[in-house]
Design a protein around this motif. Structure first.
Motif, PDB file in Angstrom:
ATOM      1  N   ARG A 226       1.709  67.404 -33.978  1.00 21.50           N
ATOM      2  CA  ARG A 226       0.927  68.284 -33.098  1.00 21.50           C
ATOM      3  C   ARG A 226       1.382  69.739 -33.194  1.00 21.50           C
ATOM      4  N   SER A 227       2.518  69.981 -33.855  1.00 21.86           N
ATOM      5  CA  SER A 227       3.040  71.350 -33.971  1.00 21.86           C
ATOM      6  C   SER A 227       2.428  72.021 -35.202  1.00 21.86           C
ATOM      7  N   LYS A 228       1.177  72.446 -35.082  1.00 23.94           N
ATOM      8  CA  LYS A 228       0.425  72.979 -36.219  1.00 23.94           C
ATOM      9  C   LYS A 228       0.993  74.289 -36.749  1.00 23.94           C
ATOM     10  N   HIS A 229       1.676  75.054 -35.913  1.00 27.02           N
ATOM     11  CA  HIS A 229       2.169  76.357 -36.334  1.00 27.02           C
ATOM     12  C   HIS A 229       3.617  76.307 -36.835  1.00 27.02           C
ATOM     13  N   LEU A 230       4.219  75.122 -36.807  1.00 29.98           N
ATOM     14  CA  LEU A 230       5.573  74.970 -37.321  1.00 29.98           C
ATOM     15  C   LEU A 230       5.489  74.616 -38.809  1.00 29.98           C
ATOM     16  N   ASP A 231       6.065  75.445 -39.649  1.00 26.70           N
ATOM     17  CA  ASP A 231       5.940  75.263 -41.097  1.00 26.70           C
ATOM     18  C   ASP A 231       6.510  73.925 -41.541  1.00 26.70           C
ATOM     19  N   GLU A 232       5.851  73.324 -42.542  1.00 26.27           N
ATOM     20  CA  GLU A 232       6.274  72.011 -43.037  1.00 26.27           C
ATOM     21  C   GLU A 232       7.708  72.015 -43.568  1.00 26.27           C
ATOM     22  N   PRO A 233       8.165  73.054 -44.276  1.00 29.21           N
ATOM     23  CA  PRO A 233       9.567  73.047 -44.718  1.00 29.21           C
ATOM     24  C   PRO A 233      10.561  73.001 -43.559  1.00 29.21           C
TER      25      PRO A 233
ATOM     26  N   LEU B  44      19.806  77.109 -23.641  1.00 26.89           N
ATOM     27  CA  LEU B  44      20.096  77.385 -25.044  1.00 26.89           C
ATOM     28  C   LEU B  44      18.812  77.646 -25.831  1.00 26.89           C
ATOM     29  N   ILE B  45      17.765  76.888 -25.509  1.00 22.73           N
ATOM     30  CA  ILE B  45      16.479  77.101 -26.177  1.00 22.73           C
ATOM     31  C   ILE B  45      15.948  78.502 -25.858  1.00 22.73           C
ATOM     32  N   THR B  46      16.010  78.872 -24.597  1.00 18.52           N
ATOM     33  CA  THR B  46      15.547  80.200 -24.187  1.00 18.52           C
ATOM     34  C   THR B  46      16.339  81.303 -24.878  1.00 18.52           C
ATOM     35  N   GLU B  47      17.648  81.093 -25.000  1.00 15.55           N
ATOM     36  CA  GLU B  47      18.513  82.128 -25.563  1.00 15.55           C
ATOM     37  C   GLU B  47      18.378  82.256 -27.076  1.00 15.55           C
ATOM     38  N   HIS B  48      18.244  81.140 -27.783  1.00 17.97           N
ATOM     39  CA  HIS B  48      18.359  81.180 -29.237  1.00 17.97           C
ATOM     40  C   HIS B  48      17.060  80.947 -30.005  1.00 17.97           C
ATOM     41  N   MET B  49      16.063  80.343 -29.375  1.00 15.96           N
ATOM     42  CA  MET B  49      14.822  80.038 -30.087  1.00 15.96           C
ATOM     43  C   MET B  49      13.891  81.248 -30.055  1.00 15.96           C
ATOM     44  N   ARG B  50      13.949  82.081 -31.089  1.00 14.36           N
ATOM     45  CA  ARG B  50      13.100  83.261 -31.172  1.00 14.36           C
ATOM     46  C   ARG B  50      11.758  82.953 -31.829  1.00 14.36           C
ATOM     47  N   HIS B  51      11.721  81.937 -32.647  1.00 12.54           N
ATOM     48  CA  HIS B  51      10.496  81.544 -33.349  1.00 12.54           C
ATOM     49  C   HIS B  51       9.663  80.680 -32.396  1.00 12.54           C
ATOM     50  N   LYS B  52       8.511  81.192 -31.981  1.00 11.60           N
ATOM     51  CA  LYS B  52       7.733  80.514 -30.944  1.00 11.60           C
ATOM     52  C   LYS B  52       7.396  79.062 -31.281  1.00 11.60           C
ATOM     53  N   PRO B  53       7.013  78.715 -32.522  1.00 12.23           N
ATOM     54  CA  PRO B  53       6.727  77.307 -32.819  1.00 12.23           C
ATOM     55  C   PRO B  53       7.926  76.387 -32.588  1.00 12.23           C
ATOM     56  N   TRP B  54       9.149  76.844 -32.911  1.00 12.61           N
ATOM     57  CA  TRP B  54      10.335  76.033 -32.625  1.00 12.61           C
ATOM     58  C   TRP B  54      10.535  75.892 -31.120  1.00 12.61           C
TER      59      TRP B  54
END
Length: 342
Positions: A238-245, A122-132
């Motif tokens: 540690r997820s520096k590229h994942l936006d705070e919101p 499911l992650i492979t299929e739906h997670m298009r945003h690399k930080p997520w």
């Protein structure tokens, strides 16, 4: 490793018993002839009540649920139900490498390894945003998280209360959420998926699992919502590229997934994704309760269940409309979740 040879589902009246079982419940009671132990034994196939009568009962000053036992006795019929008359009970101190817990504990119908593979798909299929995508894979790839997630039950007693139950429940909720995103395309599919995957993560530490499957000190004092947030926090930092919101939204999804304060939710859902997660969780848990009731009803031919306390009703097993084109899935499409205390 010693293999079991006698299973509860195969025991019949008059059978001599000499095998290992988990002691699922134990209480000391009093009869006219003296004190006696009222017991419940368990293996992967079910449970059976047992008795140790006086004076034999006095040889056991303390018996605690969750212990592995060797039982010698025979099966008798009491009020049309099988019951074990125990001649001798031995408490066993057995290490994890000496026992196959699959012989003693109910497990998910689909192997946990396969459930984890489907969740990662499911992650492979739906997670298009690399930080997520990186965040989810890092959490699930962590040794301690993965090990606990693979075996944890979904609850103590109410729903998915078996080995692999937490993972099965998580996958059911995640799949339901992704299906609803097709109906309501305005939903943030990726944040919702992250929330679905980790909404109950804390249950892997809230419950001991294993033979006793009781609440841990951490579970009693904090609860699985707070524990889950604590376990995710290092990964979020540690997820520096994942936006705070986005991080904040994930925390809200986890904190609000029980829906209402009376169901143990610290806050109520305040985003569309939080509403969807709450209802998907509630649905998966409740349908699992009904599935388990249906299994018991099918074995007895009943159409109505006993009163189900956590649903506050009896449920009816209806005839199914014939459908020759229906395809079987690896696991049921919709096994729901609920904001119940388990």
């Amino acid at each position: 490793m010693t293999k079991k040879s006698q299973y509860i589902q195969d025991l019949t009246t008059g059978t001599r018993v000499d095998d290992r079982f988990i002691l699922a419940a134990a209480s000391l009671a009093q009869s006219r002839n003296g004190p006696y132990w009222s017991l419940t034994f368990q293996d992967a196939t079910g449970k059976i009540d047992g008795k140790i009568w006086s004076p034999k009962s006095q040889e056991y000053p303390a018996l605690e649920p969750g212990q592995m036992t060797r039982v010698l006795g025979f099966v008798e019929s009491y009020r049309d139900r099988n019951q074990l008359k125990v001649d001798h009970l031995e408490l066993l101190d057995i290490g994890p490498d000496e026992v196959d817990f699959a012989d003693f504990l109910p497990t998910s119908a689909t192997p946990p390894a396969r459930l984890m593979e489907m969740l990662e798909d499911l992650i492979t299929e739906h997670m298009r945003h690399k930080p997520w995508r990186s965040f989810c894979r890092n959490v699930l790839g962590s040794g301690e998280v993965r090990e606990r997630f693979m075996t944890a039950p979904g609850a103590k007693t109410v729903h998915h209360a078996y080995v692999g139950g937490l993972l099965e429940h998580t996958l059911g909720v995640a799949r339901a959420c992704m299906a609803l995103c097709d109906v309501y395309p305005g939903l943030d599919r990726q944040t919702l998926l992250a929330g679905a995957i980790f909404h109950d993560l804390g249950k892997a530490w809230e419950l001991t699992g294993g033979l006793a499957n009781d609440y841990t000190d951490e579970g009693r004092l904090l609860g699985h919502i707070q524990i889950g947030q604590d376990k995710l926090e290092p990964f979020l930092k540690r997820s520096k590229h994942l936006d705070e919101p986005l991080k904040l939204h994930l925390k809200h999804l986890i904190t609000s997934h029980h829906g209402e304060h009376e169901f143990g939710s610290p806050v109520r859902p305040k985003t569309p994704e939080a509403f969807v997660l709450h209802f998907a969780d509630n649905m998966d848990a409740k349908l699992n309760i009904i599935d388990q009731a249906y299994e018991d009803m099918e074995s007895t031919g009943q159409q109505w269940s006993p009163y189900l306390r956590f649903l506050e009703r009896n449920v009816y097993r209806t005839p199914t409309t014939p459908d020759s084109a229906k395809k079987k899935h690896d696991i049921p499409e919709n096994q729901c979740l609920l904001p119940l205390k388990a």
